[in-house]
Design a protein around this motif. Structure first.
Motif, mmCIF file in Angstrom:
data_model
loop_
_atom_site.group_PDB
_atom_site.id
_atom_site.type_symbol
_atom_site.label_atom_id
_atom_site.label_comp_id
_atom_site.label_asym_id
_atom_site.label_seq_id
_atom_site.Cartn_x
_atom_site.Cartn_y
_atom_site.Cartn_z
ATOM 1 N N THR A 220 0.981 -1.168 -0.073
ATOM 2 C CA THR A 220 -0.146 0.097 -0.001
ATOM 3 C C THR A 220 0.927 1.210 0.096
ATOM 4 O O THR A 220 2.022 1.135 -0.456
ATOM 5 N N ASP A 221 0.449 2.397 0.624
ATOM 6 C CA ASP A 221 1.121 3.641 0.649
ATOM 7 C C ASP A 221 2.352 3.188 1.657
ATOM 8 O O ASP A 221 2.247 2.902 2.845
ATOM 9 N N ARG A 224 2.682 4.818 4.945
ATOM 10 C CA ARG A 224 1.676 4.389 6.118
ATOM 11 C C ARG A 224 2.213 3.351 6.934
ATOM 12 O O ARG A 224 1.684 2.188 6.664
ATOM 13 N N PRO A 233 -3.477 8.158 -0.479
ATOM 14 C CA PRO A 233 -4.215 7.142 -1.548
ATOM 15 C C PRO A 233 -3.607 7.286 -2.961
ATOM 16 O O PRO A 233 -3.426 6.429 -3.715
ATOM 17 N N CYS A 236 -1.458 4.847 -3.555
ATOM 18 C CA CYS A 236 -1.342 3.521 -3.281
ATOM 19 C C CYS A 236 -1.988 2.731 -4.204
ATOM 20 O O CYS A 236 -3.066 2.984 -4.782
ATOM 21 N N ILE A 238 -3.748 -0.195 -3.947
ATOM 22 C CA ILE A 238 -5.193 -0.529 -3.607
ATOM 23 C C ILE A 238 -6.105 0.785 -3.862
ATOM 24 O O ILE A 238 -7.188 0.066 -4.436
ATOM 25 N N TYR A 239 -5.829 1.855 -3.929
ATOM 26 C CA TYR A 239 -6.773 2.763 -3.990
ATOM 27 C C TYR A 239 -7.131 2.766 -5.421
ATOM 28 O O TYR A 239 -8.170 2.854 -5.963
ATOM 29 N N ILE A 254 -13.182 6.922 0.801
ATOM 30 C CA ILE A 254 -11.887 5.959 1.173
ATOM 31 C C ILE A 254 -10.916 7.002 0.906
ATOM 32 O O ILE A 254 -10.041 6.937 2.162
ATOM 33 N N CYS A 258 -8.670 7.881 4.419
ATOM 34 C CA CYS A 258 -7.406 7.407 4.301
ATOM 35 C C CYS A 258 -6.461 8.498 4.652
ATOM 36 O O CYS A 258 -5.979 8.391 5.568
ATOM 37 N N ILE A 263 -9.725 5.157 8.235
ATOM 38 C CA ILE A 263 -10.001 3.703 7.729
ATOM 39 C C ILE A 263 -8.428 3.107 7.633
ATOM 40 O O ILE A 263 -7.448 3.838 7.216
ATOM 41 N N GLY A 264 -8.527 1.777 8.115
ATOM 42 C CA GLY A 264 -7.255 1.154 8.078
ATOM 43 C C GLY A 264 -7.074 0.489 6.965
ATOM 44 O O GLY A 264 -8.116 0.128 6.142
ATOM 45 N N CYS A 265 -5.859 -0.083 6.705
ATOM 46 C CA CYS A 265 -5.622 -0.637 5.301
ATOM 47 C C CYS A 265 -6.355 -2.027 4.965
ATOM 48 O O CYS A 265 -6.613 -2.415 4.107
ATOM 49 N N CYS A 268 -9.864 -1.600 4.248
ATOM 50 C CA CYS A 268 -9.696 -1.091 2.843
ATOM 51 C C CYS A 268 -9.613 -1.916 1.980
ATOM 52 O O CYS A 268 -10.367 -2.336 0.873
HETATM 53 FE FE1 SF4 Z 1 -4.194 2.637 0.661
HETATM 54 FE FE2 SF4 Z 1 -6.527 2.082 1.551
HETATM 55 FE FE3 SF4 Z 1 -4.436 1.967 3.171
HETATM 56 FE FE4 SF4 Z 1 -5.011 4.179 2.137
HETATM 57 S S1 SF4 Z 1 -6.542 3.014 3.765
HETATM 58 S S2 SF4 Z 1 -3.098 3.641 2.240
HETATM 59 S S3 SF4 Z 1 -5.983 3.548 0.274
HETATM 60 S S4 SF4 Z 1 -5.119 0.621 1.435
#
Ligand code: SF4
Length: 326
Positions: A220-221, A224, A233, A236, A238-239, A254, A258, A263-265, A268
């Motif tokens: 992910t990021d 983070r 995001p 990232c 996933i985003y 999201i 984020c 919100i946690g990864c 997400c």
């Molecule tokens: Fe990526 Fe989602 Fe985590 Fe944000 S919350 S860093 S968009 S995985």
């Protein structure tokens, strides 16, 4: 009369969601307005594939992916390149009118020669001539391509033009139908999702559980590190994937959450895998049904080869006549 489209894919791996959202969805849509010829180019695969033990398996997997995604054998000709051997005959004839200098300047030849210095085979140099043969054998007028493939298609046009100039109007010069391929990110690096990077893909053929496991392990990021850290995001993977599988308003939410670490990864990723699995569910169900009918897949490919061969034989007869071989 509808214009004819030709496109092909190498059977070197199962198709992933990048292939699905780019090439395959486009193939399905083209079926409405064009006479489509879709080819599993197994001979092309030999230029880089040194272990051919899996090639029949990959052919079957590719056919399953295409049919599950909506390619319709009643609308399109779907076949395996080597099942229509006229393509290799045309390759020989076209190689006589193609200057070697045209082939040596092709950027992908240089790249591949660098990537596999111990296997710079003749087929690698002649690859664009075989590709031109694939297209003009069926007198295709339109070829769906991404911007990066335009030089290859231009070479096909040059070869067709040269043949027409030497022997009389025979082949249409195929036009590019520019296709924008979505930039689907790899799950494990900052690059694109690619079959050549093991573990980077979600395949159509993966199970829901495999999909979830891969997403939960995805990067992910990188900044983070803890749940309390605000995320970015825009960097990232996933985003980016959410944008293809999650409703737009939820994606926006999201992004906001984020950035505020609301919100946690893990949550997400769970949401992404649920949405992706829901999107892929009907394809996967259809794929499983088809996989249980291996004879049907063989019939589709055999019927496709028969229909392709009718066109191919006619073209070869015309080419031989024009070149003075008949
Ligand atoms: Fe990526 Fe989602 Fe985590 Fe944000 S919350 S860093 S968009 S995985």
């Amino acid at each position: 009369m509808k214009k004819r489209v030709f496109s092909g894919a190498r059977p070197t791996a199962r198709q992933h969601i990048g292939n699905l959202l780019g090439a395959i969805d486009n193939y399905v849509n083209l079926q409405k307005d064009y006479d489509c010829v879709y080819c599993i180019v197994d001979i092309h695969a030999l230029t880089t594939l040194q272990d051919t033990a899996q090639i029949q398996n990959y052919i079957r997997e590719l056919a399953l992916d295409w049919l599950a995604a909506g390619l319709d054998p009643h609308k399109s000709i779907i076949f395996v390149q080597s099942h229509v051997p006229e393509v290799t005959e045309l390759h020989t004839y076209l190689s006589m009118v193609t200057p070697l200098s045209w082939l040596l300047r092709v950027p992908t030849f240089k790249e591949k020669a660098k990537a596999q210095p111990d296997n710079v085979n003749y087929g690698l140099v002649g690859y664009p001539v075989l590709m031109a043969s694939d297209i003009v054998l069926y007198k295709a007028e339109v070829v769906p391509v991404g911007e990066d493939q335009l030089p290859h298609l231009e070479l096909t046009r040059e070869i067709a033009r040269r043949f027409n100039g030497l022997f009389g109007e025979t082949f249409p010069e195929p036009k590019a139908k520019l296709t924008s391929f979505p930039n689907i990110p790899s799950l494990i690096s900052s690059g694109k999702m690619s079959k050549s990077e093991a573990g980077s893909t979600i395949d159509i053929a993966h199970t829901a559980e495999e999909t979830t496991a891969r997403i939960m392990n995805a990067i992910t990021d990188p900044a983070r590190k803890f749940r309390k850290d605000p995320g970015h995001p825009e960097v990232c993977n996933i985003y980016t994937l959410h944008k293809y599988f999650t409703p737009a308003e939820k994606v926006e939410k999201i992004g906001v959450e984020c950035r505020k670490a609301e919100i946690g990864c893990v949550d997400c990723k769970k949401l992404l895998s649920a949405n992706m699995n829901e999107f892929l569910r009907p394809l996967r169900e259809k794929r499983s049904e088809l996989a249980a009918r291996p004879e049907f897949i063989k019939e589709v490919l055999a019927d496709g080869a028969d229909r392709a061969r009718v066109i191919a034989r006619e073209t070869i007869r015309e080419v031989k006549q024009k070149m003075g071989l008949l």
